[in-house]
Design a protein around this motif. Structure first.
Motif, PDB file in Angstrom:
ATOM      1  N   VAL A 195     -19.296  24.442  10.631  1.00  0.00           N
ATOM      2  CA  VAL A 195     -17.844  24.382  10.452  1.00  0.00           C
ATOM      3  C   VAL A 195     -17.426  25.238   9.266  1.00  0.00           C
ATOM      4  N   ALA A 196     -18.176  25.179   8.174  1.00  0.00           N
ATOM      5  CA  ALA A 196     -17.848  26.002   7.012  1.00  0.00           C
ATOM      6  C   ALA A 196     -17.984  27.487   7.332  1.00  0.00           C
ATOM      7  N   LEU A 197     -18.996  27.847   8.114  1.00  0.00           N
ATOM      8  CA  LEU A 197     -19.196  29.256   8.474  1.00  0.00           C
ATOM      9  C   LEU A 197     -18.044  29.779   9.313  1.00  0.00           C
ATOM     10  N   VAL A 198     -17.647  28.998  10.310  1.00  0.00           N
ATOM     11  CA  VAL A 198     -16.610  29.444  11.236  1.00  0.00           C
ATOM     12  C   VAL A 198     -15.234  29.414  10.587  1.00  0.00           C
ATOM     13  N   TYR A 199     -14.958  28.394   9.813  1.00  0.00           N
ATOM     14  CA  TYR A 199     -13.609  28.187   9.310  1.00  0.00           C
ATOM     15  C   TYR A 199     -13.356  28.910   7.987  1.00  0.00           C
ATOM     16  N   LEU A 200     -14.393  28.969   7.111  1.00  0.00           N
ATOM     17  CA  LEU A 200     -14.185  29.531   5.779  1.00  0.00           C
ATOM     18  C   LEU A 200     -14.872  30.881   5.575  1.00  0.00           C
ATOM     19  N   GLY A 201     -16.090  31.031   6.077  1.00  0.00           N
ATOM     20  CA  GLY A 201     -16.793  32.290   5.885  1.00  0.00           C
ATOM     21  C   GLY A 201     -18.246  32.077   5.494  1.00  0.00           C
ATOM     22  N   PRO A 202     -19.037  33.167   5.444  1.00  0.00           N
ATOM     23  CA  PRO A 202     -20.481  33.042   5.191  1.00  0.00           C
ATOM     24  C   PRO A 202     -20.810  32.523   3.797  1.00  0.00           C
ATOM     25  N   TRP A 203     -20.066  32.976   2.760  1.00  0.00           N
ATOM     26  CA  TRP A 203     -20.384  32.514   1.405  1.00  0.00           C
ATOM     27  C   TRP A 203     -20.092  31.024   1.245  1.00  0.00           C
ATOM     28  N   GLN A 204     -18.984  30.578   1.805  1.00  0.00           N
ATOM     29  CA  GLN A 204     -18.676  29.147   1.761  1.00  0.00           C
ATOM     30  C   GLN A 204     -19.692  28.338   2.559  1.00  0.00           C
ATOM     31  N   ALA A 205     -20.189  28.932   3.669  1.00  0.00           N
ATOM     32  CA  ALA A 205     -21.227  28.250   4.449  1.00  0.00           C
ATOM     33  C   ALA A 205     -22.512  28.097   3.631  1.00  0.00           C
ATOM     34  N   LEU A 206     -22.841  29.118   2.842  1.00  0.00           N
ATOM     35  CA  LEU A 206     -24.015  29.015   1.966  1.00  0.00           C
ATOM     36  C   LEU A 206     -23.828  27.909   0.928  1.00  0.00           C
ATOM     37  N   ILE A 207     -22.605  27.804   0.393  1.00  0.00           N
ATOM     38  CA  ILE A 207     -22.337  26.717  -0.559  1.00  0.00           C
ATOM     39  C   ILE A 207     -22.485  25.365   0.119  1.00  0.00           C
ATOM     40  N   MET A 208     -21.934  25.265   1.349  1.00  0.00           N
ATOM     41  CA  MET A 208     -22.062  24.008   2.090  1.00  0.00           C
ATOM     42  C   MET A 208     -23.527  23.703   2.377  1.00  0.00           C
ATOM     43  N   LEU A 209     -24.306  24.718   2.709  1.00  0.00           N
ATOM     44  CA  LEU A 209     -25.736  24.526   2.930  1.00  0.00           C
ATOM     45  C   LEU A 209     -26.418  24.011   1.666  1.00  0.00           C
ATOM     46  N   GLY A 210     -26.020  24.574   0.516  1.00  0.00           N
ATOM     47  CA  GLY A 210     -26.572  24.095  -0.751  1.00  0.00           C
ATOM     48  C   GLY A 210     -26.221  22.643  -1.009  1.00  0.00           C
ATOM     49  N   ILE A 211     -24.984  22.255  -0.676  1.00  0.00           N
ATOM     50  CA  ILE A 211     -24.578  20.852  -0.850  1.00  0.00           C
ATOM     51  C   ILE A 211     -25.415  19.935   0.040  1.00  0.00           C
ATOM     52  N   VAL A 212     -25.597  20.347   1.303  1.00  0.00           N
ATOM     53  CA  VAL A 212     -26.391  19.539   2.241  1.00  0.00           C
ATOM     54  C   VAL A 212     -27.827  19.406   1.740  1.00  0.00           C
ATOM     55  N   LEU A 213     -28.419  20.522   1.294  1.00  0.00           N
ATOM     56  CA  LEU A 213     -29.800  20.479   0.805  1.00  0.00           C
ATOM     57  C   LEU A 213     -29.914  19.625  -0.454  1.00  0.00           C
ATOM     58  N   LEU A 214     -28.910  19.705  -1.336  1.00  0.00           N
ATOM     59  CA  LEU A 214     -28.929  18.898  -2.554  1.00  0.00           C
ATOM     60  C   LEU A 214     -28.887  17.410  -2.225  1.00  0.00           C
ATOM     61  N   VAL A 215     -27.993  17.025  -1.309  1.00  0.00           N
ATOM     62  CA  VAL A 215     -27.902  15.617  -0.917  1.00  0.00           C
ATOM     63  C   VAL A 215     -29.206  15.154  -0.267  1.00  0.00           C
TER      64      VAL A 215
END
Length: 383
Positions: A286-306
């Motif tokens: 959802v972050a990749l499609v709606y916001l962009g690749p850099w935001q998707a990477l941030i979201m991926l980092g959040i998921v991995l951190l959790v």
């Protein structure tokens, strides 16, 4: 017939053929046929469970819900509530919470899905144009063939997921029947759980009832601890990923479907390993499609951190004490359960292994001899 000395003053008969068979081979043979009989019995039980899945799955869900709600009913009864009122509040509260979650998911998806769908189509077209104009020199036909192969691979690899979904109800009628059966079974477990357990224990020989009763109660304590701890871990996962998506949306101008993603993470966390990966991938997509690749990477980092916090802090400190099952056993149990019974198998694999581990440990230590259960007198009485 000849006799062979086993110990001082003890002899047993030995046939002529046995003299030529080494002792280790005879011991291995004795163990082998017993293991084969046990494996056949287990295979028969698994086969019957799979064939009766439309009844077994709702019943297992009811057992998990009862393990969660029984402590609440006991708590309110200790504070002077009548049993019927505690059971009614628990059952109606469960229905209200589930209904509220479904309502939130449906309303939020209906509100945010159209825009997400449009952005998904636009994102796909952008990626397609980027590949066509890239140094790879791909053509339309090549892209279509690659997409066809990818979709075929996804269908093949996710067949167990689709079969698991069908196990919960291949039609709306099966699904509705499963929900009603779960609610009724939960209700009767809350009302007459002690009597049902006493009847089950009474089916065993009188000398074995103490061991069966103690092992069952040890498994029930482990199952109750698992359900409560799993809800806590799932809530932390959902809170962390949902809060991260919401903050990401505030910074970069909106993140749709935050509530459905958080609820999906919460529900997916009940399937160890697999559920966390799939629900986290949804948030990243959802972050990749709606916001962009850099935001998707941030979201991926959040998921991995959790997930790292869960795997290295919550699981060892909280879940480890409640379940007492090695992480490798958890992974193997989830994989085997998913292979045999799809989503339902992956969902019940860990609580089943944890409960059996507690029951086997109780029986192996013969704890019923050192810790007798005073409430067993009614069960031991002849029926």
């Amino acid at each position: 017939m000849r006799f062979k000395n086993l110990s001082v003053g003890t002899r047993r008969s030995v046939s002529a053929d046995e003299e030529f068979v080494p002792v280790p081979m005879r011991i291995a043979g004795a163990w082998s046929w017993r293991i084969l009989v046990l494996a056949g019995a287990i295979a028969l039980i698994i086969y019957l469970v799979i064939q009766l899945r439309l009844v077994v799955v709702p019943l297992l869900v009811a057992v998990l819900l009862a393990a969660l709600l029984v402590p609440f009913v006991q708590f309110v009864r200790r504070h002077g509530w009548p049993k019927w009122l505690g059971v009614a509040v628990a059952e109606l509260g469960l229905i209200g919470i589930v209904t509220g979650l479904v309502y939130l998911i449906v309303t939020q998806i209906l509100r945010g899905f159209p825009e997400l769908s449009d952005r998904s189509i636009s994102f796909f077209e952008d990626v397609k144009q980027l590949l066509l104009t890239s140094p790879l020199h791909l053509t339309e036909d090549q892209l279509a063939e690659y997409l066809k192969q990818t979709w075929a691979s996804i269908q093949k690899d996710s067949g167990w997921l689709l079969s698991g979904a069908l196990q919960f109800g291949s039609s709306f009628g099966h699904l509705l029947a499963g929900i009603l059966l779960t609610l009724f079974a939960t209700l009767f477990l809350l009302i007459d759980g002690d009597k049902i357990w006493a009847w089950i224990v009474g089916l065993f020989p009188k000398k074995a009832r103490a061991a069966v009763n103690g092992a069952g109660k040890a498994g029930w304590v482990t199952l109750s601890d698992f359900v409560r701890v799993q809800i806590f871990v799932a809530f932390i996962d959902a809170l962390g990923i949902g809060l991260g998506a919401w903050i990401l949306g505030l910074i970069f101008g909106g993140f749709p479907l935050v509530v459905p993603i958080a609820i999906a993470v919460f529900l997916g966390s009940f399937i160890p390993v697999v559920g966390a990966v799939l629900t986290g991938a949804i948030a990243v997509f959802v972050a990749l499609v709606y916001l962009g690749p850099w935001q998707a990477l941030i979201m991926l980092g959040i998921v991995l951190l959790v997930q790292q916090i869960e795997g290295h802090v919550l699981q060892p400190l909280v879940m480890g004490n409640a379940v007492k099952v090695h992480p490798l056993a958890v992974v193997l149990a989830v994989a085997a359960g998913g292979f045999l019974a799809g989503i339902s198998g992956a969902l019940f694999a860990v609580p089943l292994v944890a409960t059996l581990n507690a029951m086997i440990g109780y029986t192996a230590r013969r704890r019923w001899e050192t810790e007798p259960d005073p409430s067993l007198e009614d069960v031991l009485r002849d029926k």
